[in-house]
Design a protein around this motif. Structure first.
Motif, mmCIF file in Angstrom:
data_model
loop_
_atom_site.group_PDB
_atom_site.id
_atom_site.type_symbol
_atom_site.label_atom_id
_atom_site.label_comp_id
_atom_site.label_asym_id
_atom_site.label_seq_id
_atom_site.Cartn_x
_atom_site.Cartn_y
_atom_site.Cartn_z
ATOM 1 N N TYR A 79 1.654 1.576 -3.263
ATOM 2 C CA TYR A 79 1.175 2.951 -3.120
ATOM 3 C C TYR A 79 1.392 3.740 -4.405
ATOM 4 C CZ TYR A 79 0.424 7.578 -1.040
ATOM 5 O OH TYR A 79 -0.042 8.840 -0.761
ATOM 6 N N THR A 80 2.625 3.796 -4.858
ATOM 7 C CA THR A 80 2.879 4.525 -6.104
ATOM 8 C C THR A 80 2.258 3.793 -7.292
ATOM 9 O OG1 THR A 80 5.031 3.413 -6.288
ATOM 10 C CG2 THR A 80 4.996 5.597 -5.262
ATOM 11 N N GLY A 81 2.200 2.465 -7.217
ATOM 12 C CA GLY A 81 1.591 1.697 -8.293
ATOM 13 C C GLY A 81 0.130 2.027 -8.491
ATOM 14 N N PHE A 82 -0.575 2.305 -7.398
ATOM 15 C CA PHE A 82 -1.981 2.678 -7.501
ATOM 16 C C PHE A 82 -2.141 3.973 -8.290
ATOM 17 C CE2 PHE A 82 -5.215 5.544 -5.834
ATOM 18 C CZ PHE A 82 -6.373 4.836 -6.136
ATOM 19 N N PHE A 83 -1.365 4.993 -7.945
ATOM 20 C CA PHE A 83 -1.482 6.271 -8.650
ATOM 21 C C PHE A 83 -1.056 6.137 -10.107
ATOM 22 C CE2 PHE A 83 -1.069 7.576 -4.179
ATOM 23 C CZ PHE A 83 -2.227 8.341 -4.053
ATOM 24 N N ASP A 84 -0.028 5.340 -10.363
ATOM 25 C CA ASP A 84 0.393 5.104 -11.746
ATOM 26 C C ASP A 84 -0.741 4.454 -12.545
ATOM 27 O OD1 ASP A 84 2.885 6.142 -11.173
ATOM 28 O OD2 ASP A 84 3.862 4.186 -10.935
ATOM 29 N N THR A 117 4.022 16.968 -4.099
ATOM 30 C CA THR A 117 3.689 15.805 -3.276
ATOM 31 C C THR A 117 2.304 15.270 -3.637
ATOM 32 O OG1 THR A 117 5.010 16.637 -1.426
ATOM 33 C CG2 THR A 117 3.332 14.972 -0.911
ATOM 34 N N VAL A 118 2.215 13.976 -3.934
ATOM 35 C CA VAL A 118 0.917 13.353 -4.157
ATOM 36 C C VAL A 118 0.257 13.148 -2.801
ATOM 37 C CG1 VAL A 118 -0.280 11.301 -4.993
ATOM 38 C CG2 VAL A 118 1.655 12.226 -6.280
ATOM 39 N N LEU A 119 -0.937 13.686 -2.641
ATOM 40 C CA LEU A 119 -1.620 13.645 -1.351
ATOM 41 C C LEU A 119 -2.650 12.527 -1.251
ATOM 42 C CD1 LEU A 119 -2.215 17.470 -0.978
ATOM 43 C CD2 LEU A 119 -0.657 16.088 0.418
ATOM 44 N N ARG A 120 -3.373 12.283 -2.347
ATOM 45 C CA ARG A 120 -4.489 11.327 -2.283
ATOM 46 C C ARG A 120 -5.123 11.197 -3.658
ATOM 47 N NH1 ARG A 120 -5.880 16.279 -0.348
ATOM 48 N NH2 ARG A 120 -5.122 15.700 1.717
ATOM 49 N N ALA A 121 -5.995 10.206 -3.768
ATOM 50 C CA ALA A 121 -6.943 10.142 -4.874
ATOM 51 C C ALA A 121 -8.333 10.166 -4.276
ATOM 52 C CB ALA A 121 -6.748 8.879 -5.703
ATOM 53 N N LEU A 122 -9.174 11.040 -4.763
ATOM 54 C CA LEU A 122 -10.559 11.080 -4.313
ATOM 55 C C LEU A 122 -11.295 9.827 -4.768
ATOM 56 C CD1 LEU A 122 -11.575 14.752 -5.184
ATOM 57 C CD2 LEU A 122 -10.965 13.851 -2.929
ATOM 58 N N TYR A 178 -11.044 2.720 -9.763
ATOM 59 C CA TYR A 178 -10.437 3.080 -8.471
ATOM 60 C C TYR A 178 -10.426 1.868 -7.545
ATOM 61 C CZ TYR A 178 -10.654 5.457 -3.812
ATOM 62 O OH TYR A 178 -10.478 5.861 -2.503
ATOM 63 N N ALA A 179 -11.578 1.214 -7.400
ATOM 64 C CA ALA A 179 -11.666 0.035 -6.538
ATOM 65 C C ALA A 179 -10.800 -1.100 -7.068
ATOM 66 C CB ALA A 179 -13.121 -0.416 -6.416
ATOM 67 N N ARG A 180 -10.816 -1.279 -8.373
ATOM 68 C CA ARG A 180 -9.999 -2.340 -8.979
ATOM 69 C C ARG A 180 -8.521 -2.136 -8.656
ATOM 70 N NH1 ARG A 180 -6.663 -2.659 -12.990
ATOM 71 N NH2 ARG A 180 -7.157 -0.549 -13.722
ATOM 72 N N ALA A 181 -8.045 -0.899 -8.828
ATOM 73 C CA ALA A 181 -6.627 -0.617 -8.620
ATOM 74 C C ALA A 181 -6.237 -0.782 -7.152
ATOM 75 C CB ALA A 181 -6.304 0.800 -9.100
ATOM 76 N N ILE A 182 -7.138 -0.468 -6.240
ATOM 77 C CA ILE A 182 -6.843 -0.650 -4.814
ATOM 78 C C ILE A 182 -6.746 -2.129 -4.477
ATOM 79 C CG2 ILE A 182 -7.767 -0.386 -2.479
ATOM 80 C CD1 ILE A 182 -8.920 2.313 -3.388
ATOM 81 N N HIS A 183 -7.775 -2.898 -4.830
ATOM 82 C CA HIS A 183 -7.785 -4.318 -4.466
ATOM 83 C C HIS A 183 -6.590 -5.061 -5.056
ATOM 84 C CE1 HIS A 183 -11.484 -5.054 -2.205
ATOM 85 N NE2 HIS A 183 -12.015 -4.064 -2.893
ATOM 86 N N GLY A 212 -5.626 -8.586 -0.633
ATOM 87 C CA GLY A 212 -6.716 -8.374 -1.575
ATOM 88 C C GLY A 212 -7.924 -7.678 -0.998
ATOM 89 N N LYS A 213 -7.909 -7.370 0.308
ATOM 90 C CA LYS A 213 -9.090 -6.818 0.979
ATOM 91 C C LYS A 213 -9.001 -5.301 1.083
ATOM 92 C CE LYS A 213 -10.785 -10.931 1.748
ATOM 93 N NZ LYS A 213 -11.140 -11.434 3.087
#
Length: 399
Positions: free
Chosen positions: A196-201, A221-226, A355-360, A366-367
């Protein structure tokens, strides 16, 4: 402004129909349907957060086409008439589990969403056209400072489809699961430890405006990434974020052919794309032009809409969804046969959907549904069972 409902992304082999304006999974009627009118959904709170959790089951009742909500027992309630300006909707919230606890509700045959929020209840309004859902890309949205998320589902006579989605935003993490009649259980949506924090980083470190997708509350507080679509629409992400890649694709297929085989179960159905000026024309095996696309901009790519519109047909829609996946994953230059379904090939270009790369990269399996047609090549975070006995939603830690 009213929020655009994200379409529950659909496996190519599944049947689909429009019911009350909502795209419905597996919408083929079956005389021998054994799926009960409601099934249990158990919500487990592993978030570690102390705030109260509020749950909502909102959607379209498939038997009537009416929009409304379900209570904890799975009883349907139609929304009352809306107004202009939109009026507050009835309180449809269901008390959720405290930290470390579970709550079990029943969900009916809907195509809709399971929302959950931490701390505050969500603010839903009713316009003359129906329910106005949270749209936190708008700075004035009353839900902007609430930590919340949602899952999309369809339960009908053909079974249950339940997903974990990041199409609109990446926020409070959760996983979904289903137990079938044979006792088998499927689950998806968990992040890797630190994901979770790794994605925002990762977004902050990316440069090029990607960190601008992150929304925080005044207390830090970090709420989200659009999603990058909303990033482009709000100016948080440059409108030309994909231009360099699109231009290179256009140049390549001016002198070579892009072959699209949109149906995994129909390998002989192929379409052939060539660029002429500002148009990419697709022909069938007889050489007849079946559809054409103008050069897409970043909004069209990230949203899989506008210049990459995908109607619910058997030609343009399937070609468009294949192109959309290829643009977002940046595989169109490295593979002239699409779709490329090898995850190791995805997001390798410097210009891609970061954005998609960082999520997967941070999903345990991986999904994910990081863009609308992330199910191309079976990369989606979706569980399905034709004989669902129970479903689950697990609220995971924000770490």
């Amino acid at each position: 402004m009213p929020h655009r409902l994200t379409r529950p992304a659909l496996p190519l082999a599944a049947a689909v129909a429009l019911v009350g304006g909502v795209l419905v999974f597996g919408a083929t009627d079956r005389a021998d349907a054994a799926v009960p009118d409601t099934i249990t959904l158990t919500i487990t709170n592993n978030s570690g957060r102390s705030e109260p959790v509020h749950l909502y089951d909102l959607g379209t009742q498939l038997s009537s086409g009416q929009q409304g909500w379900a209570d904890a027992d799975g009883t349907f309630h139609a929304w009352p008439a809306g107004a202009n300006p939109p009026a507050p909707a009835p309180d449809a919230s269901i008390p959720g589990p405290a930290a470390g606890q579970t709550t079990t509700i029943r969900i009916p045959k809907f195509s809709g969403r399971i929302y959950f929020s931490y701390g505050s209840k969500l603010d839903f309004r009713l316009a003359t056209g129906g329910l106005v859902q949270p749209a936190v890309q708008n700075a004035s949205d009353p839900n902007r400072d609430i930590l919340f998320n949602w899952s999309e589902y369809t339960l009908n006579d053909s079974g249950l489809w339940l997903n974990s989605t990041q199409v609109d935003m990446f926020s409070a993490p959760y996983a979904v699961g289903v137990r079938g009649g044979g006792g088998t259980t499927a689950e998806t949506g968990h992040l890797k430890p630190g994901g979770y924090t790794g994605f925002f980083d990762a977004l902050r470190a990316q440069g090029g405006g990607w960190g601008g997708l992150i929304q925080t509350r005044s207390d830090g507080t970090v709420l989200r990434a659009l999603s990058p679509l909303y990033g482009v629409e709000t100016g948080a992400l440059p409108a030309g974020a994909m231009d360099d890649y699109v231009n290179r694709v256009w140049q390549k297929y001016t002198t070579s052919t892009l072959t699209v085989t949109p149906f995994a179960d129909k390998p002989d159905t192929k379409y052939f794309g060539r660029v002429s000026g500002d148009v990419m024309n697709f022909t069938d095996s007889s050489g007849a032009v079946v559809t054409s696309f103008r050069k897409p901009d970043a909004s069209s790519v990230f949203g899989c809409h506008n210049l990459l519109d995908a109607p619910n047909d058997q030609v343009r829609g399937p070609i468009s969804r294949t192109l959309c996946a290829g643009y977002n994953r940046s595989t169109l230059l490295t593979d002239s046969d699409q779709p490329d379904t090898t995850p190791g090939d995805f997001y390798q270009d410097a210009v891609t959907n970061q954005y998609a790369r960082a999520i997967h990269e941070r999903m345990a399996d991986g999904k994910a549904y990081a863009f609308a047609f992330d199910d191309v090549g079976d990369q989606e975070s979706l569980v399905h069972d034709g004989d669902p006995q129970a479903a689950s939603l697990t609220l995971d830690p924000l770490n």
